[in-house]
Design a protein around this motif. Structure first.
Motif, PDB file in Angstrom:
ATOM      1  N   ALA A  16      53.907   8.811  31.477  1.00 43.05           N
ATOM      2  CA  ALA A  16      53.027   9.091  32.610  1.00 43.05           C
ATOM      3  C   ALA A  16      51.589   9.262  32.148  1.00 43.05           C
ATOM      4  CB  ALA A  16      53.494  10.349  33.322  1.00 43.05           C
ATOM      5  N   GLY A  17      50.658   8.842  33.022  1.00 43.22           N
ATOM      6  CA  GLY A  17      49.253   9.119  32.779  1.00 43.22           C
ATOM      7  C   GLY A  17      48.526   8.152  31.898  1.00 43.22           C
ATOM      8  N   TYR A 109      51.340   0.411  30.839  1.00 45.25           N
ATOM      9  CA  TYR A 109      52.269   1.490  30.495  1.00 45.25           C
ATOM     10  C   TYR A 109      53.328   0.999  29.505  1.00 45.25           C
ATOM     11  CZ  TYR A 109      51.148   5.166  33.964  1.00 45.25           C
ATOM     12  OH  TYR A 109      50.556   6.178  34.680  1.00 45.25           O
ATOM     13  N   THR A 295      60.351   8.452  33.027  1.00 45.25           N
ATOM     14  CA  THR A 295      58.989   8.035  33.397  1.00 45.25           C
ATOM     15  C   THR A 295      58.197   9.204  33.964  1.00 45.25           C
ATOM     16  OG1 THR A 295      59.548   7.239  35.630  1.00 45.25           O
ATOM     17  CG2 THR A 295      59.749   5.667  33.831  1.00 45.25           C
ATOM     18  N   THR A 296      58.417  10.375  33.429  1.00 40.17           N
ATOM     19  CA  THR A 296      57.670  11.566  33.820  1.00 40.17           C
ATOM     20  C   THR A 296      57.202  12.278  32.557  1.00 40.17           C
ATOM     21  OG1 THR A 296      59.478  13.190  33.750  1.00 40.17           O
ATOM     22  CG2 THR A 296      59.291  11.845  35.740  1.00 40.17           C
ATOM     23  N   SER A 297      56.407  13.313  32.755  1.00 43.06           N
ATOM     24  CA  SER A 297      55.964  14.140  31.633  1.00 43.06           C
ATOM     25  C   SER A 297      56.750  15.445  31.565  1.00 43.06           C
ATOM     26  CB  SER A 297      54.464  14.437  31.760  1.00 43.06           C
ATOM     27  OG  SER A 297      54.188  15.090  32.994  1.00 43.06           O
ATOM     28  N   LYS A 554      63.129  12.083  43.154  1.00 46.66           N
ATOM     29  CA  LYS A 554      61.827  11.526  43.508  1.00 46.66           C
ATOM     30  C   LYS A 554      61.914  10.660  44.757  1.00 46.66           C
ATOM     31  CE  LYS A 554      57.467  10.849  42.909  1.00 46.66           C
ATOM     32  NZ  LYS A 554      56.520  11.968  43.012  1.00 46.66           N
ATOM     33  N   ASP A 602      55.621   7.442  38.740  1.00 49.48           N
ATOM     34  CA  ASP A 602      54.243   7.733  39.156  1.00 49.48           C
ATOM     35  C   ASP A 602      53.625   6.545  39.892  1.00 49.48           C
ATOM     36  OD1 ASP A 602      54.369  10.245  38.140  1.00 49.48           O
ATOM     37  OD2 ASP A 602      53.164   9.851  36.351  1.00 49.48           O
ATOM     38  N   ASP A 605      55.177   6.301  43.309  1.00 51.90           N
ATOM     39  CA  ASP A 605      54.592   7.305  44.199  1.00 51.90           C
ATOM     40  C   ASP A 605      53.280   6.786  44.786  1.00 51.90           C
ATOM     41  OD1 ASP A 605      53.017   9.609  45.110  1.00 51.90           O
ATOM     42  OD2 ASP A 605      54.587  10.839  44.212  1.00 51.90           O
ATOM     43  N   GLN A 606      52.432   6.216  43.937  1.00 53.65           N
ATOM     44  CA  GLN A 606      51.150   5.688  44.401  1.00 53.65           C
ATOM     45  C   GLN A 606      51.354   4.541  45.386  1.00 53.65           C
ATOM     46  OE1 GLN A 606      49.101   4.623  40.783  1.00 53.65           O
ATOM     47  NE2 GLN A 606      49.432   6.649  39.887  1.00 53.65           N
TER      48      GLN A 606
END
Length: 615
Positions: A16-17, A109, A295-297, A554, A602, A605-606
């Motif tokens: 993520a990020g 990513y 796929t998360t932190s 999610k 993520d 979500d967007q």
């Protein structure tokens, strides 16, 4: 679960990020150049993962078997990923929109994640990311995948004389691969990077089962038994002799060498510990694997706590059903009853079990149009898992080809049909088959508007999360009318919640294999044999089991958010693509969620936020 094949780009989930870390240069490339970059990357990586290409219906490399066990191969991957990551900096992300923006974020990513994994000593082109010093295990890897490809009924085509010759070319590469794999195992023995002993014990009979002194008894003789009658007699004679020679001269000796090594050399050095955290650099690798698969932190500790809360919530719902059943006993007694009473074991033959799943498909089929406007064109079949791998296999979905030449297949391992339980069959079908993996994978592959690296991508958090979410659609699809079947569905959801506790517990909190098995037995309707196989699966592929529940939660969050934002009822009487109403409908939500394929949570979500805003 969806079968984990050698999938090339998209086999991994993403950190993520990362999408905002790369700064664009002052010169911005055109959209056409971006499309060319996506296509070029796909073409560059495809020959490096030829089994993946075959499984995706790309037959250009059907005669290749790349030796991915070398340092040179890993270095070539690093160079490829770094090079394309650099080329992406030519594009100004702020100028992108729609699927170009999504594709940019996904590729960035993925490339960065693969590079990060390689730096940690993980093999990023295999069935699943793991140390390169552990080339395969009881759950996956080339020795098992080769059996599926070469049996004559899998992804490898055997329709023409050329097809048969191409498979022989692939076989010729296996002896070298096996020697390199043994060398990597030995490097792991020196470094203390070895598999748990309990897993190695399961690997040995798998490998031994592929040895034979009679070529006609080999799994790899299957294509010869299926030789098309249209072949010329000379071709039939030549191919039969060539396959017998390849089986007894290359495949059997290689499997024997692997089996002897595992039994005589590796097993005595295998470890007694359970989790990945016990390995050198294991904690850092596991943290990466958690990010990769979810796929998360989220940290292992955070996911462990989510698991404990979900276990408690599902237990409460199961107890509510128990109360409605007026069952005289506690939940543990009810689960024991569901594991032993003969009413739940109606089958006599494997075909009976398969027909049971086909009947489920028939019951829910009329209701699908209420929840989905888009349905896949790819054919679908239910099959029994091959005998050579059934003992350690889970029910799984193998993708079809986009052109429909090979159907999507729901594989069911049936060791003893008389011991196959009915509670949980409906939820299992919803997950592995329709509308779970078959809808998601097929719709993605059939969407030719997507770049190929997205059409054939796989991100477990969304893919397995979607399949688990589909289990919650049972009542809306006309299933779960039997309270015991609903309890079976709750038990399956409990199974995924338990995974959060067990996987993180074993790999980061010193939970032992035995404690993990007992935790499963205490909290779900399963047998010790099944619980053991599951726990050993989590030991073999750390972090993968986390993707299901994290992804499901999610998707459920996105569904609730869209309903609250857009208002209105959950359902339209019937929904068709292009006929979305401004008012929220569940069919519209499902279609939007699936139409662009799997992606990191993520980015999903967007995308769904932009869709809801546009309504």
């Amino acid at each position: 679960m969806r079968k984990l094949l050698l999938t090339g780009l998209g086999a991994l989930a993403l950190l993520a990020g990362a999408c905002n870390k790369t700064k664009p240069t002052t010169a911005t490339a055109t959209p056409g150049e971006l499309t060319a970059l996506f296509a070029g990357y796909w073409e560059r990586q495809a020959p490096l993962f030829p089994l993946a290409a075959t499984s995706q219906g790309d037959n250009r490399y059907n005669n290749r078997l790349v030796n991915d066990q070398t340092r040179a191969f890993r270095d070539s991957l690093a160079g490829l990923y770094q090079g394309y990551l650099g080329r992406l900096t030519k594009f100004d992300r702020k100028q992108l929109a729609g699927n170009d923006l999504v594709s940019y974020d996904i590729l960035q990513y993925d490339l960065q994640t693969r590079l990060d994994g390689l730096k940690l000593g993980l093999a990023m082109g295999a069935d699943f990311p793991n140390s390169w010093m552990i080339p395969f295990n009881q759950f996956g890897g080339l020795p098992l995948a080769l059996g599926q490809f070469g049996a004559g009924t899998g992804a490898q085509p055997f329709k023409t004389v050329q097809d048969y010759d191409r498979w022989l070319g692939r076989v010729h590469g296996f002896p070298v691969w096996a020697d390199s794999a043994i060398a990597n195992f030995r490097a792991g023995m020196k470094a203390g990077v070895v598999l748990p002993k309990t897993l190695v014990v399961k690997m040995i009979p798998q490998i031994r089962s592929l040895q034979t002194t009679d070529a006609t008894k080999s799994l790899f003789y299957g294509p010869i038994t299926l030789l098309p009658g249209t072949f010329a007699n000379a071709d039939k004679t030549r191919l039969t002799a060539a396959y017998q020679k390849a089986i007894l001269g290359e495949l059997v000796p290689s499997y024997k060498k692997l089996g002897d090594f595992l039994e005589k050399e590796y097993l005595p050095k295998a470890r007694a510990t359970t989790g990945h955290g016990a390995l050198p650099n294991g904690p850092a690798q596991y943290n990466f694997l958690v990010k990769n698969w979810t796929t998360t932190s989220r940290t292992p500790a955070e996911i462990h706590d989510i698991g404990l809360r979900e276990v408690a919530r599902i237990q409460s719902e199961m107890n509510a059903v128990r109360t409605r059943l007026v069952f005289h006993g506690d939940l543990k007694a009810l689960l024991a009853y569901m594991k032993t009473d003969r009413r739940f074991f109606p089958y006599k033959t494997p075909e009976d079990v398969l027909n049971g799943f086909r009947a489920i498909q028939g019951r829910m089929q009329p209701n699908l149009k209420k929840l989905f406007g888009r349905t896949p064109k790819t054919p679908f079949e239910v099959r029994q898992t091959e005998a050579f791998r059934a003992a350690s296999a889970s029910a799984e979905y193998n993708q079809g080809t986009p052109d429909g030449s090979r159907p999507g297949i729901f594989y069911v391992p049936i060791l003893d049909a008389t011991q196959y339980r009915t509670p949980g069959m409906e939820s299992l079908f919803l997950h592995e088959a329709i509308p779970g993996h078959h809808y998601q994978v097929s719709l993605q592959q059939e969407n030719t508007a997507l770049p190929k690296f997205r059409r054939f991508a796989w991100y477990g958090a969304m893919g397995e999360g979607w399949a688990l979410y589909c289990e919650s659609l049972g009542r809306e699809l006309g299933l779960y009318k039997d309270p015991y079947e609903y309890l079976g569905a709750l038990s399956q959801e409990m199974h995924r919640a338990i995974r959060l506790v067990i996987d993180t517990g074993m790999h980061s909190q010193n939970l032992t294999r035995e404690q993990a098995i007992q935790y499963s037995l205490d909290n779900e309707a399963t047998t010790k044999e099944a619980a053991t196989a599951e726990v050993e699966r989590y030991m073999a592929i750390p972090g993968q089991a986390l993707s299901y529940k994290i992804g499901q939660l999610k998707i459920r969050e996105l569904r609730n958010r869209a309903r609250q934002q857009l208002g209105g009822g959950e359902h339209l009487r019937e929904h068709r693509p292009g006929q979305y109403q401004n008012k929220y409908s569940l069919a519209a939500f499902h279609d939007e969620l699936l139409k662009d394929g799997v992606m990191p949570l993520d980015i999903l979500d967007q995308k769904m936020t932009r869709w809801a805003d546009a309504q």
